[in-house]
Structures are given as C-alpha cells and as structure tokens.
Design a protein around this motif. Structure first.
Motif, PDB file in Angstrom:
ATOM      1  N   ILE A   1      39.997  18.707 -10.117  1.00 14.78           N
ATOM      2  CA  ILE A   1      39.714  20.028  -9.547  1.00 14.78           C
ATOM      3  C   ILE A   1      38.537  19.865  -8.592  1.00 14.78           C
ATOM      4  CG2 ILE A   1      39.131  22.423 -10.025  1.00 14.78           C
ATOM      5  CD1 ILE A   1      40.298  22.117 -12.778  1.00 14.78           C
ATOM      6  N   TYR A   2      38.718  20.280  -7.347  1.00 13.71           N
ATOM      7  CA  TYR A   2      37.684  20.022  -6.354  1.00 13.71           C
ATOM      8  C   TYR A   2      37.629  21.156  -5.335  1.00 13.71           C
ATOM      9  CZ  TYR A   2      41.871  18.118  -4.014  1.00 13.71           C
ATOM     10  OH  TYR A   2      43.128  17.937  -3.494  1.00 13.71           O
ATOM     11  N   GLU A   3      36.492  21.208  -4.655  1.00  9.02           N
ATOM     12  CA  GLU A   3      36.255  22.254  -3.676  1.00  9.02           C
ATOM     13  C   GLU A   3      36.174  21.652  -2.277  1.00  9.02           C
ATOM     14  OE1 GLU A   3      32.551  23.467  -5.374  1.00  9.02           O
ATOM     15  OE2 GLU A   3      33.439  25.162  -6.438  1.00  9.02           O
TER      16      GLU A   3
ATOM     17  N   GLY B   1      40.593  23.574  -3.465  1.00  7.64           N
ATOM     18  CA  GLY B   1      40.182  24.946  -3.180  1.00  7.64           C
ATOM     19  C   GLY B   1      41.094  25.604  -2.163  1.00  7.64           C
TER      20      GLY B   1
ATOM     21  N   ARG C   1      42.188  31.575  -9.501  1.00  8.31           N
ATOM     22  CA  ARG C   1      41.225  31.329 -10.577  1.00  8.31           C
ATOM     23  C   ARG C   1      41.792  31.706 -11.940  1.00  8.31           C
ATOM     24  NH1 ARG C   1      35.731  30.603 -11.143  1.00  8.31           N
ATOM     25  NH2 ARG C   1      34.775  31.478 -13.017  1.00  8.31           N
TER      26      ARG C   1
ATOM     27  N   THR D   1      44.447  29.217 -12.946  1.00 12.67           N
ATOM     28  CA  THR D   1      43.815  27.948 -13.318  1.00 12.67           C
ATOM     29  C   THR D   1      43.233  28.034 -14.720  1.00 12.67           C
ATOM     30  OG1 THR D   1      43.273  27.488 -10.998  1.00 12.67           O
ATOM     31  CG2 THR D   1      42.061  26.250 -12.680  1.00 12.67           C
TER      32      THR D   1
ATOM     33  N   PRO E   1      36.255  17.645 -12.759  1.00 16.89           N
ATOM     34  CA  PRO E   1      35.878  18.686 -11.805  1.00 16.89           C
ATOM     35  C   PRO E   1      34.870  18.145 -10.801  1.00 16.89           C
ATOM     36  CG  PRO E   1      34.717  19.019 -13.881  1.00 16.89           C
ATOM     37  CD  PRO E   1      35.537  17.768 -14.037  1.00 16.89           C
TER      38      PRO E   1
ATOM     39  N   GLY F   1      32.572  19.496  -7.936  1.00  8.94           N
ATOM     40  CA  GLY F   1      32.058  20.678  -7.257  1.00  8.94           C
ATOM     41  C   GLY F   1      30.740  21.111  -7.853  1.00  8.94           C
TER      42      GLY F   1
ATOM     43  N   ARG G   1      28.970  25.980 -11.163  1.00 11.46           N
ATOM     44  CA  ARG G   1      29.855  27.056 -11.645  1.00 11.46           C
ATOM     45  C   ARG G   1      31.253  26.528 -11.921  1.00 11.46           C
ATOM     46  NH1 ARG G   1      29.482  32.217  -7.848  1.00 11.46           N
ATOM     47  NH2 ARG G   1      29.687  30.601  -6.262  1.00 11.46           N
ATOM     48  N   LEU G   2      31.750  25.658 -11.036  1.00  9.79           N
ATOM     49  CA  LEU G   2      33.071  25.069 -11.260  1.00  9.79           C
ATOM     50  C   LEU G   2      33.067  24.223 -12.523  1.00  9.79           C
ATOM     51  CD1 LEU G   2      35.957  24.271 -10.423  1.00  9.79           C
ATOM     52  CD2 LEU G   2      34.953  22.412  -9.078  1.00  9.79           C
TER      53      LEU G   2
ATOM     54  N   PHE H   1      32.974  26.377 -15.605  1.00  2.73           N
ATOM     55  CA  PHE H   1      34.267  27.047 -15.766  1.00  2.73           C
ATOM     56  C   PHE H   1      35.272  26.107 -16.425  1.00  2.73           C
ATOM     57  CE2 PHE H   1      38.517  27.721 -13.880  1.00  2.73           C
ATOM     58  CZ  PHE H   1      38.781  29.012 -14.300  1.00  2.73           C
ATOM     59  N   VAL H   2      35.334  24.867 -15.951  1.00  2.43           N
ATOM     60  CA  VAL H   2      36.287  23.898 -16.498  1.00  2.43           C
ATOM     61  C   VAL H   2      35.936  23.567 -17.945  1.00  2.43           C
ATOM     62  CG1 VAL H   2      37.175  21.549 -16.299  1.00  2.43           C
ATOM     63  CG2 VAL H   2      36.887  22.950 -14.245  1.00  2.43           C
TER      64      VAL H   2
END
Length: 399
Positions: A101-103, A128, A163, A166, A182, A184, A187-188, A191-192
C-alpha cells in the motif's frame, strides 16, 4: 504456491525492461493526467507523483538490477544432522502474497513489485488515487510481460479501492495475505496496523537527526547537514532536526553561518529558545510535537543539547527510528552514539541520505524498514523472503 524457476522470472523481467521502454510515451501521458488532477498544495507528494524520462529510466534500471541479482528463494541458511539421525535444513522460502500500500509514487508499481516477484511472491498493489492513471499503465506492462512468458496476470494485481473498501479488505481479505508493507506517512501506517489481520512490515517515518558535537569539523558538518536536508526533501532519509552541542566553540558564529546557508536553499528554520539567541530569522518552536514531525519540506529544527547523552536521549524520544548522524572528530564518541541511538541506520560524519538500498549496496529496495522483527533497514531482494525447515528422517519418533 507455484515456485517459478529463476530463468522464467528473469525472462519476465527482461520483457518488462523492453515493454516499459516501448510504452514510454503512454506512461508519460497517463502521468500527465494524474499531475493535472493533483493539487500542488503538498509539494513533497507532488514531487513523488511526477514521472519523467529520468524516472522511467530508473524503473528500467531497477528491473535490470533485480534480474541480475541472485534468486533469493531456496538458499540454504543452515544444515545440521542430529544425534537421533534427523537431518534438518533451513532454507529461504517465499512469503506467499504481499500487499503493498503506497501513496503517490508510481515508480513503486515497478520497483517494489519487481522485488516481490523475483522473491516468488504474488503481489497486490494498492496505490493512491492520485496516481491511478500512471499505475494502470504500469500494471498493464506487468501483465503483458507475464502473459508473454506464459504466466497468469494474477501474479500482479492493482487494487483501485477507496478508503472504506481498503479497510474492509484488510479486515476480511478475499484471499490469504501473508505480509502487508505500507509505504507512506504515519496516518497510512496507523490505518493499516489498526485493521490488518496479518503481519505488517512498517516503513516508518523519517524525522532524522544530526548531532553536532563540540569537536566537530564545522565545514564538514555544515556540508553534511545541508546535503542531508536539501538533496531530496521528499525522501524519508532527509534530515529534519539538528542538535548542536552547547560546548561547540564559536557557537554563535557557526549557527549564523548555518542559517545563512539554509537561507540560500530557502529552508525555513524553527528553533528552541536558546538557539533563537544566535539566529536572526528562525521562528520559535511553539509545540513540542514539532520534534516528532517528519517535514518532507524545506524546513528544519535547530536545538541545543548539553552533551552526547542528552542528544541520544532526545533522538530516541522523538525520532522515527530511521536514521541519525553524529558529526565529531572523536571516534570513541561516535562509537558510543552509534551504539546508543535506536535507529535503523546510524552514521558518523556522513549524510543520512545514504539510507537507501542502492547506496548501501543492497540494490533496489521495497522500503526502509524501521521494524525490528524480520528485518531492519533497506528491504532488498535478499530480505524479501521468509524461511522454512526441511526435516529428513527414517522413522524417528520422539520419546
């Protein structure tokens, strides 16, 4: 899962090099759509979103480097024969399915996936929404390379989940997940970790520190600090905090000198109350939480410390556990700093910008892990496998 032989994997990667180059214009056009739709309010995120010919060349180079590296799967870690006749071999093995998971950064679609694929894992990519057009074209390249070599497109899948979707997938995945990485901001990552039901390998925040000891070579220290802060502000290995020893000779002149250098690079300075006495243009730190913050911007904090122990304590309290450097001519002091600081990479008289797989000789990296379990530091091809024990007997039973 199916174990692919090295030749097959390398053929896919050779195809990828050719296909990415052939689709260069298509990749650039897709990225242009993403850039036009993106607000430039977050300059660091915008910089990571940009794909140009240089970045495409970097993608091709990353694939070529991984293709040339030794296959990490099936390597013998240890082998022993017990008194009871059992032979036990410990060998490297694929993780299975890895979700990344990446931004923002479309190059992750190539550079992270190529490592996981060579390590024989199935890859799920959740980029993202800001890079959706770029990522789709790059995953199409993967699918073309896979099918060209007789493999299913299912080896690499791009998710376009919002979101909420996910979150639901993390809680109730539709297929078995073995590892989530993850890439990022905090916050990311939070979240994960909150919702994941499997192992999460954290590529933590930067917020890297430099400690300028009283016996540092000032010109060298200044050069290192400027490079670490300004070379690439969007890198997780960029410098954010500078701790200056109160016993640094000619401290006032040196801090003014540093401030002037930073002004040449348009770096905004924040400072603690004592540092403000020596700086003409810095702003006072108004919130203690600033010490925890990763800036990813032309911004830095200057603070004063009374000796090595206070510097170490401050770094271990506020840093992200990524990188820290000491600038000193005393090798014993440097050794103490490097032992005591709790970070993935510790430096003596060098820029934190070297915390990078390519720079450290690891090759292409999936992330810089700040976790302590499994692996810490650049997560390259060799680190993207787990292990399995093979036990051979002839009827042994345990008493």
């Amino acid at each position: 899962m199916k174990i692919l032989n090295t030749e097959t994997k390398n053929k896919v990667l050779a195809s990828m090099e050719r296909i990415i180059d052939a689709k260069r214009e298509e990749i650039l056009a897709a990225n242009k759509l993403d850039l036009e739709a993106f607000s430039k309010d977050d300059q660091a995120l915008y910089d990571r979103l940009v794909v140009d010919d240089r970045k495409i060349n970097g993608m091709i180079q990353a694939v070529a480097e991984v293709r040339s590296q030794e296959d990490p799967v099936g390597k013998v870690i240890s082998e022993r024969k017990l008194d009871n006749g059992l032979t036990i071999t410990n060998k490297t093995a694929p993780f299975g399915t890895i979700l990344i998971i990446y931004e923002s950064r479309p190059d992750v679609t190539i550079e992270a996936a190529v490592l996981a694929f060579k390590a024989n894992s199935k890859i799920l990519l959740k980029g993202g929404k800001e890079a959706i057009n770029s990522n789709k074209v790059l995953v199409d390249c993967w699918h073309e390379a896979l099918e060209e070599n007789g493999l299913s497109k299912d080896w690499i899948t791009l998710f376009t989940l919002n979101r909420q979707e996910t979150q639901e997938f993390l809680r109730n995945p539709s297929e078995k997940l073995d590892l989530i990485v993850p890439r990022g901001g905090e916050r990311l990552i939070a979240f994960v970790k909150e919702h994941a039901q499997c192992a999460v390998l954290v590529s933590g925040r930067g917020n890297n520190f430099a400690y300028v000891a009283e016996d540092s070579d000032w010109e060298m220290a200044k050069k290192v600090i400027i490079n670490a802060k300004t070379n690439k502000i969007s890198g997780c290995n960029a410098l954010d905090k500078i701790l200056v020893d109160k016993k640094l000779p000619h401290r006032a002149e040196k801090l003014k000198d540093l401030e002037n250098e930073f002004r040449n690079y348009q770096v905004e300075l924040l400072a603690d109350k004592e540092s403000l006495n020596f700086l003409d243009h810095a702003k006072e730190i108004e919130d203690r939480d600033v010490w925890y913050e990763e800036f990813l911007a032309l911004k830095a904090v200057v603070g004063q410390v009374n000796g090595l122990e206070e510097a170490v304590d401050k770094i271990n309290t506020f840093s992200g556990g990524h990188s820290a450097t000491i600038l000193t001519s005393d090798t014993e002091k440097a050794a103490a700093f490097m032992e005591k600081v709790d970070a993935a990479a510790v430096y003596h008289n060098a820029s934190t910008r070297f915390t990078d797989g390519g720079q450290m000789g690891v090759g292409a990296e999936l992330a810089i892990s700040t976790d302590k379990l499994h692996h810490r530091g650049p997560l390259g091809l060799e680190q993207l496998v787990t292990n399995k024990y093979y036990v051979f007997g002839n009827g042994q039973i345990r008493d």
